[in-house]
Design an enzyme around this catalytic site. Structure first.
Site, PDB file in Angstrom:
ATOM      1  N   ASP A 260      -3.059  -5.451   4.737  1.00 57.19           N
ATOM      2  CA  ASP A 260      -3.643  -4.261   5.340  1.00 57.19           C
ATOM      3  C   ASP A 260      -2.611  -3.135   5.264  1.00 57.19           C
ATOM      4  O   ASP A 260      -1.417  -3.383   5.056  1.00 57.19           O
ATOM      5  CB  ASP A 260      -4.014  -4.575   6.789  1.00 57.19           C
ATOM      6  CG  ASP A 260      -4.452  -3.350   7.547  1.00 57.19           C
ATOM      7  OD1 ASP A 260      -5.339  -2.632   7.054  1.00 57.19           O
ATOM      8  OD2 ASP A 260      -3.904  -3.095   8.632  1.00 57.19           O
ATOM      9  N   ASP A 459      -3.563  -6.300  11.193  1.00 58.45           N
ATOM     10  CA  ASP A 459      -3.273  -6.078  12.621  1.00 58.45           C
ATOM     11  C   ASP A 459      -4.488  -5.688  13.430  1.00 58.45           C
ATOM     12  O   ASP A 459      -4.548  -5.973  14.628  1.00 58.45           O
ATOM     13  CB  ASP A 459      -2.207  -4.969  12.770  1.00 58.45           C
ATOM     14  CG  ASP A 459      -2.770  -3.596  12.465  1.00 58.45           C
ATOM     15  OD1 ASP A 459      -2.593  -2.689  13.298  1.00 58.45           O
ATOM     16  OD2 ASP A 459      -3.385  -3.423  11.399  1.00 58.45           O
ATOM     17  N   ASP A 463      -9.500  -6.203  10.699  1.00 55.32           N
ATOM     18  CA  ASP A 463      -8.890  -7.185   9.799  1.00 55.32           C
ATOM     19  C   ASP A 463      -9.231  -8.624  10.175  1.00 55.32           C
ATOM     20  O   ASP A 463      -8.989  -9.542   9.387  1.00 55.32           O
ATOM     21  CB  ASP A 463      -7.359  -7.039   9.803  1.00 55.32           C
ATOM     22  CG  ASP A 463      -6.903  -5.678   9.322  1.00 55.32           C
ATOM     23  OD1 ASP A 463      -7.476  -5.190   8.335  1.00 55.32           O
ATOM     24  OD2 ASP A 463      -5.987  -5.103   9.939  1.00 55.32           O
TER      25      ASP A 463
END
Length: 569
Positions: A260, A459, A463
């Site tokens: 991410d 995080d 996600d």
């Protein structure tokens, strides 16, 4: 098998041996049940992001609270239907996925897209359930049934992805059951066959009980657990919490890396990176910043706070901001030292496209225009700064996991320009930008379907489904959302990506020790069983050999507790 083995051990006076087997397997079952319950609780907790109620406008109702007259009603969000019109006041969470019909505002939708900054919304823009309206009232038309909202689909994706891990666990359980049944059957044969051939009952029973003791899989069980548990403890001391021995073993199997952006590779906070006074403004970069920061000082917008922070770091003195006003999606205006200062979006404030703004945006920055008395005097560039050590960590992880030049890959809901800039700074070769949570899951599954074992690092709540769908999911501990922390297989407590390469090396060393221990345990068990069947193995010697092999494989695995094992990998 465990109950039979424990009873046999008790009959022969080996109470500790029998109790050890029961404790190991009972503890394993309890930890599995606890992990399942925690995951279920975290998934249910995700639904709290969406509000329980929403303000629905009746036919003829307006977005003005003072309209009264029964023009609006508060209803449970599950009662909303496609086509309903909602009133979203400042500070309220949006109750359903839909389209803005009227009003302007800035919506924090980081829980869905991962974008670090609030997004300006105006008529025609899409909004999502569970996101937070910052400034400005919005009228929103419901476009999806609440059960089909993005936030509801995240819950479904987490649950679905989590179930894909079950077959492996079921396979392990089937192997254990077959071994247990085989050992019980073999013990009965060891007792019955000599007895049928005329051997004494006591001698046959003693041989059978000795067989059950030496064939007991204590050493096999401990062949796996000490290396993995030692690796877990060592990783925990260095900032990586691994949730189970299965997770630690899987960690080293990863051969593809997906990352991410916001809050993972970056700090998740905008930082001032560019100061561009325009020709003719007669302003130095410091004076331009002081002017913009003074106007933004009363603002709660993240960009405004970033400008004030940058001014303070440079020791600049900020004049008072009078007659402050804020327009969602446009910017702020204030009277600073007798001048009307406006700070905001270049697209909204500038009559003509700015080459400087285009240059900043092309470089991956968020451009901010500054006007004094209606005249443009400068532009500022802000960006989300990469985490310290992100580039070396990515390089190390790529060396450990990558089998393709197109990996690792950056999966982000942010815009392509910002993603490209970060990818260049951190050494990530592939980018997938503008992704919603289900699209991140699809990207992960594309990799898994090509035979990759994917390590996903993220995080945010957005996600969580991708972390669950990946072979291994790792969450950032400080910036990670609660659901993400619960869904992930491991957690970086201090958000230090540099701990991951060492953890992968440690996992692979633990797996090598597991193989060593299994071979060692197998050799001991085979030798003791053959001794008992072919010759005459005294019971005390059988117990000593069984316990000795158990202790030996345990000590071999405990070598990974040393701090040097973290560095050696």
């Amino acid at each position: 098998m465990m109950i039979v083995a424990a009873l046999a051990a008790a009959a022969l006076g080996q109470l500790t041996d029998g109790a050890l087997l029961i404790v190991i397997f009972a503890t394993s079952g309890a930890l599995e049940a606890l992990a399942t319950a925690r995951t279920a609780d975290s998934v249910r907790g995700l639904l709290d992001l969406a509000p329980a109620t929403a303000t629905r406008l009746l036919p003829g109702g307006t977005s003005q609270p003072e309209a009264g007259g029964g023009s609006e009603q508060t209803v449970p969000t599950e009662c909303l239907a496609v086509g309903d019109t909602l009133l979203i006041r400042p500070g309220e969470r949006i109750g359903a996925d839909g389209t803005v019909l009227a009003g302007t505002g800035e919506v924090d939708q980081s829980t869905i897209t991962g974008e670090p900054l609030p997004v300006a919304k105006q008529p025609g823009d899409e909004v999502f359930a569970g996101t937070l309206n910052g400034t400005g009232a919005l009228r929103v038309r419901v476009d999806r049934d609440p059960a089909d909202s993005v936030i509801a689909r995240i819950v479904a994706l987490v649950e679905e992805a989590a179930t894909t891990k079950a077959p492996t666990q079921l396979f392990v359980e089937r192997i254990e059951q077959r071994y247990s049944l085989g050992m019980v059957a073999a013990s009965l044969l060891v007792f019955a066959v000599p007895l049928a051939l005329g051997a004494a009952a006591s001698a046959s029973l003693l041989r059978a009980m000795t067989f059950m003791i030496v064939a007991s899989p204590c050493a096999v069980v401990l062949a796996t657990m000490p290396p993995l548990l030692s690796a877990i403890a060592n990783a925990g001391r260095h900032g990586l919490l691994v949730k189970s021995a299965v997770v630690m073993e899987r960690l080293g199997q990863a051969d593809a890396l997906a990352l991410d952006k916001t809050g993972t590779l970056t700090e998740g906070l905008p930082r001032l990176t560019e100061l561009r006074p325009l020709p003719g403004s007669e302003l130095t970069p410091e004076a331009l910043l002081a002017l913009a920061a003074a106007a933004e000082h009363p603002s709660e917008h993240p960009l405004g706070r970033a400008l004030v922070t940058a001014a303070r770091e440079r020791g600049l003195t900020l004049g008072p901001a009078l007659e402050f006003s804020s327009t969602p999606g446009t910017g702020v205006t204030a009277l600073v030292e007798g001048h009307a200062v406006t700070v905001g979006s270049p697209a909204r404030l500038l009559d003509e496209p700015s080459a400087v703004a285009a240059e900043l945006e092309e470089a991956g920055c968020t451009a901010v225009a500054v006007l004094r008395d209606g005249r443009p005097v400068g532009l500022l560039g802000l960006t989300d700064r990469p985490r310290a050590g992100a580039a070396p960590a990515v390089a190390a992880l790529a060396g450990l996991t990558t089998r393709s030049a197109e990996l690792p890959v950056l999966l982000t809901g942010d815009n392509p320009r910002a993603a490209a800039r970060l990818a260049a700074e951190t050494g990530v070769p592939a980018i997938r930008a503008g992704l919603l949570p289900d699209q991140k899951v699809a990207a992960v599954r594309e990799l898994t379907q090509t035979g990759h074992r994917v390590l996903m690092v993220g995080d945010g709540v957005n996600d969580a489904p991708a972390l669950a769908a990946a072979h291994m999911g790792v969450a950032m501990g400080r910036s990670g959302a609660d659901l993400t922390l619960d869904t992930a297989d491991a957690v970086l407590v201090h958000d230090e990506l540099g701990a991951l390469p060492a953890a992968l090396r440690l996992s692979r060393r633990a797996r090598r020790l597991v193989v060593q221990n299994l071979v060692l345990a197998g050799v001991f068990i085979t030798a003791l069983v053959l001794w008992d069947l072919v010759g005459h193995l005294p019971l005390p010697l059988g117990v000593a050999g069984h316990e000795g092999s158990t202790v030996l494989v345990g000590l071999n695995g405990l070598r990974l507790l040393r701090d040097s094992a973290w560095q050696e990998g």
